[in-house]
Write a protein that holds these residues in place. Structure first.
Motif, short mmCIF file in Angstrom:
data_model
loop_
_atom_site.label_atom_id
_atom_site.label_comp_id
_atom_site.label_asym_id
_atom_site.label_seq_id
_atom_site.Cartn_x
_atom_site.Cartn_y
_atom_site.Cartn_z
N TYR A 85 -4.72 4.68 0.71
CA TYR A 85 -4.14 4.27 -1.10
C TYR A 85 -4.94 5.17 -1.91
CZ TYR A 85 -1.73 1.96 -4.87
OH TYR A 85 -1.31 1.95 -6.11
N LYS A 88 -1.36 -2.72 -6.06
CA LYS A 88 -1.11 -1.82 -5.28
C LYS A 88 0.45 -1.39 -5.85
CE LYS A 88 -3.77 -1.41 -1.26
NZ LYS A 88 -4.23 -1.35 -0.44
N ASP A 89 0.85 -0.03 -6.16
CA ASP A 89 2.29 0.53 -6.60
C ASP A 89 3.01 0.52 -5.32
OD1 ASP A 89 4.29 1.18 -8.32
OD2 ASP A 89 3.57 1.62 -9.91
N ASN A 90 4.31 -0.13 -5.68
CA ASN A 90 5.40 0.33 -4.55
C ASN A 90 5.60 1.77 -4.49
OD1 ASN A 90 4.69 -2.72 -3.32
ND2 ASN A 90 6.39 -3.36 -4.71
N ARG A 91 6.14 2.57 -5.70
CA ARG A 91 6.73 3.62 -6.24
C ARG A 91 5.54 4.90 -5.02
NH1 ARG A 91 7.73 2.08 -11.69
NH2 ARG A 91 6.12 1.32 -11.56
N LEU A 92 4.47 4.17 -5.98
CA LEU A 92 3.79 5.45 -5.21
C LEU A 92 2.81 5.05 -3.35
CD1 LEU A 92 1.15 6.97 -5.57
CD2 LEU A 92 -1.08 4.91 -5.89
N ASP A 93 3.73 3.65 -2.77
CA ASP A 93 2.98 3.63 -1.18
C ASP A 93 4.33 5.12 -1.29
OD1 ASP A 93 1.26 1.91 -1.06
OD2 ASP A 93 2.46 0.43 -1.22
N LEU A 94 5.29 4.71 -1.63
CA LEU A 94 6.47 5.63 -1.00
C LEU A 94 6.60 6.75 -0.87
CD1 LEU A 94 8.92 3.38 -2.66
CD2 LEU A 94 8.46 3.54 -0.23
N LEU A 95 5.20 7.35 -1.71
CA LEU A 95 4.60 8.89 -1.54
C LEU A 95 4.01 9.48 -0.95
CD1 LEU A 95 5.24 11.37 -3.84
CD2 LEU A 95 2.45 10.36 -5.45
N THR A 96 4.87 10.44 -0.10
CA THR A 96 4.50 10.63 1.45
C THR A 96 3.15 11.93 0.69
OG1 THR A 96 5.97 12.55 1.59
CG2 THR A 96 6.29 9.75 2.51
N GLN A 126 5.61 15.58 0.53
CA GLN A 126 6.05 15.22 -0.77
C GLN A 126 4.14 15.59 -1.84
OE1 GLN A 126 6.72 11.68 -0.95
NE2 GLN A 126 9.08 12.12 -1.42
#
Length: 144
Positions: free
Chosen positions: A61, A113-121, A124
């Protein structure tokens, strides 16, 4: 993993980290000297691509957040109506540097922590830096 192997990995990481930090320092110096901003911008994009590759095996992260910020700041400079300014480029370099802060020196709980950042691969981020002119080496992508 044997102790000597851990030691070798640690030395290898430290050498790569030191090289990256020296490259960041050189880019700051070039910005201070008002060298060719267009070339510096491309060199920052290439550095981000190279750093993503270096961080591939330890891409958590912390690294994701700072590399995403570095890419976003670079993009802000590219999209800026006054591309000759260096503030966004400097912010990009600071975030690249922060991605290499050693784990025992981090304050990872300073923000939620930001869930939208967690989704970033990882891929990407690599695709985004390519769009900004970064040139990954062949082993920097899972895609041929």
């Amino acid at each position: 993993m044997a102790q000597s192997q851990k030691y070798e990995i640690s030395i290898d990481y430290d050498t790569k980290r030191r090289g990256t930090l020296q490259e960041i320092d050189r880019l700051f110096e070039r910005l201070d000297q008002n060298q060719n901003i267009d070339q510096i911008r491309l060199d920052i994009a290439d550095l981000i691509a190279k750093c993503l590759n270096k961080k591939r095996d330890t891409f958590g992260y912390w690294e994701k957040a700072h590399m995403a910020n570095a890419i976003a700041f670079l993009a802000l400079n590219v999209a800026s109506s006054s591309q000759s300014t260096t503030s966004w480029l400097r912010a990009s370099l600071v975030n690249i540097e922060k991605a290499f802060v050693l784990k025992d020196q981090r304050s990872e709980s300073y923000t939620r922590k930001d869930n939208r950042l967690d989704l970033l691969t990882f891929d990407q981020l690599l695709d985004d830096i390519r769009k900004l002119g970064g040139t990954p080496t062949p082993n920097e992508s899972h895609n041929p």
